[in-house]
Scaffold this motif. Sequence first.
Motif, short mmCIF file in Angstrom:
data_model
loop_
_atom_site.label_atom_id
_atom_site.label_comp_id
_atom_site.label_asym_id
_atom_site.label_seq_id
_atom_site.Cartn_x
_atom_site.Cartn_y
_atom_site.Cartn_z
N THR A 18 -8.43 19.99 0.56
CA THR A 18 -7.85 19.48 -0.68
C THR A 18 -6.34 19.37 -0.51
OG1 THR A 18 -9.60 20.37 -2.08
CG2 THR A 18 -7.48 19.94 -3.13
N SER A 19 -5.81 18.21 -0.84
CA SER A 19 -4.39 17.94 -0.60
C SER A 19 -3.61 17.86 -1.91
CB SER A 19 -4.23 16.62 0.16
OG SER A 19 -4.67 15.53 -0.63
N ASN A 55 -5.89 15.87 -4.62
CA ASN A 55 -7.13 15.17 -4.30
C ASN A 55 -8.03 16.08 -3.47
OD1 ASN A 55 -7.08 12.09 -5.07
ND2 ASN A 55 -5.01 12.57 -4.34
N GLY A 56 -9.30 16.14 -3.83
CA GLY A 56 -10.24 16.95 -3.06
C GLY A 56 -11.38 17.44 -3.92
N ALA A 66 -6.05 14.42 -16.85
CA ALA A 66 -6.63 13.29 -16.12
C ALA A 66 -6.81 13.63 -14.65
CB ALA A 66 -5.72 12.07 -16.27
N GLY A 67 -7.92 13.16 -14.10
CA GLY A 67 -8.17 13.33 -12.68
C GLY A 67 -9.09 14.46 -12.32
N ILE A 68 -9.62 15.18 -13.32
CA ILE A 68 -10.56 16.28 -13.07
C ILE A 68 -11.94 15.88 -13.58
CG2 ILE A 68 -11.15 18.69 -13.51
CD1 ILE A 68 -8.22 19.27 -13.99
N SER A 69 -12.94 16.01 -12.72
CA SER A 69 -14.32 15.78 -13.14
C SER A 69 -15.21 16.84 -12.50
CB SER A 69 -14.79 14.37 -12.74
OG SER A 69 -14.73 14.19 -11.34
N CYS A 93 -5.07 13.75 -9.39
CA CYS A 93 -4.76 14.66 -10.51
C CYS A 93 -3.30 15.08 -10.40
CB CYS A 93 -5.69 15.87 -10.45
SG CYS A 93 -5.40 17.08 -11.74
N ARG A 94 -2.52 14.68 -11.38
CA ARG A 94 -1.07 14.87 -11.32
C ARG A 94 -0.63 16.09 -12.12
NH1 ARG A 94 3.12 11.42 -9.90
NH2 ARG A 94 1.54 9.81 -9.49
N VAL A 95 0.13 16.97 -11.46
CA VAL A 95 0.68 18.16 -12.12
C VAL A 95 2.16 18.27 -11.76
CG1 VAL A 95 -1.51 19.41 -12.16
CG2 VAL A 95 0.03 19.67 -10.20
N PRO A 96 2.97 18.89 -12.61
CA PRO A 96 4.38 19.05 -12.28
C PRO A 96 4.58 20.03 -11.13
CG PRO A 96 3.85 20.22 -14.30
CD PRO A 96 2.65 19.41 -13.95
#
Length: 388
Positions: free
Chosen positions: A140-141, A152-153, A193-196, A219-222
Amino acid sequence: MAQEDFDDGFNLLLETVERFVAERLVPAEERVEQEDAVPAEIIAEMRELGLFGLSIPESYGGLGLSMRQEAQVIRRLGRTSFAFRSVIGTTVGIGSQGIVIDGTEAQKHEWLPRLAAGDAIASFALTEPDAGSDAASIKTSARREGDDYVINGTKRYITNAPRAGMFTVMARTDPSVPGAGGISAFIVPAGIAGISFGKPDKKMGQRGTVTCDVIFEECRVPADAIIGGVPGQGFRTAMKVLDRGRIHMAALATGMCERLLQESVSYAVERKQFGQEIARFQLVQGMLADSRTEAYAAQVMVEDVARRFDAGERVTAEASCAKYFTTEALGRIADRAVQIHGGAGYMTEYAVERFYRDVRLLRIYEGTSQVQQVIIAKSMLREAGLKA
C-alpha cells in the motif's frame, strides 16, 4: 493476582465487568452466534462502562489502566464469546496506543477522547493480500502531493472495518527505502472519499466479529495525518505497541481457558455413564488436571509479564512467551473440553463447540506462534552473544 492488590475504584470496575459478563454477555452468546452480530444495545452498554477507553490516559477521557489492570479486565471478558472483546479490541490496542505513544498533541486531542468514549471505533489496517507476518513487505502506497498524501492499496482481514470511525493505516511513503524504513502510519477518518469495503469475511468461528477487505483508491489525507508527523516511523510505532498487545491477547486467552474449564467441570459432574458421574473416571480427571495446570501457568505468566511491563522493563521476549504459551495452551484446553463432552461437545448447543472454533485464531494473529518462537529464540541467542 488478588483484588486487594488494587484500589477500591478498580476493584469496583472488576466487579462491574464480572456482573456484565455473567448477566448480559453470556446470556447473549447464542444470539450473537445466530445473528453474526453483537447487539447494538450491548455495544452501547460497553461505551457506558468505559471499556473503549481502558488504555487511554485519564487526561483524554479514558480509564488510564496499567497493563496489570487491563489484563485483569480482558481476562474477565475472555470468559464469554470472543466477539464482545473484539468490539473494543482494536480501539484499546494499536488504534489508540499508536497515538498515545507517538502522536502529536493535536492528534491526541482530536482522537483520543472520541476513542475513549467509543464515539469513534478504531481499526488497524496493516495486513495485505501479500503481507501478513512479513509486515515490512506491505505494498500500500502513500504518495506526496503538495500538502497531502494519496493512499492506494488493499488491506485484508481488517477487524471492525465497517463499524470504524478511523483507521490506522500502514502505507509506504518512500518506495526507495526497502523494508520497514519507508513505512508511515496514517490516521485516516472513515467515510472520506476513496475508501471502500470488500464483502464480509466468512470465518471458521468468531461469529459476531466483523472483518473484511478495506480498499484505498486515491484516498487523500493531509500530511499531518501521519502519526507523530514524521514519515518513515510507522513500523516503529507498530512495534512499540506490540508488547502490550501480546500481553492483552495472553490475558484474553487466560480468560477463555477459565471458561472452558468451568464448562468441562460442570459437564463432567452432571454427565453419568456406567452408573456414575464421568468426573469419577480417572482418565477424565487427568484431562481436567492437565487443563487446570496449563490454565494456572498461563495466569501466572500473564501476571508476571504485565507487572514487569508496568515497571518499565523491556519485555519483548517475555510478552512473546506469554502470547505463545497461553494461546497454544488454550487450543489444547479447548480440545480436551470437547473430548470431555464427548459427542455433545460436537453439537452447537454446547458452548465448548463454539469456543473450539473461536480459539483457533488466537494462535495466528498478533503474530503467529511461529513468529513468537523466532522472537523468543533470537532474544536468547542475542543474550548468548550471537549477532544477527
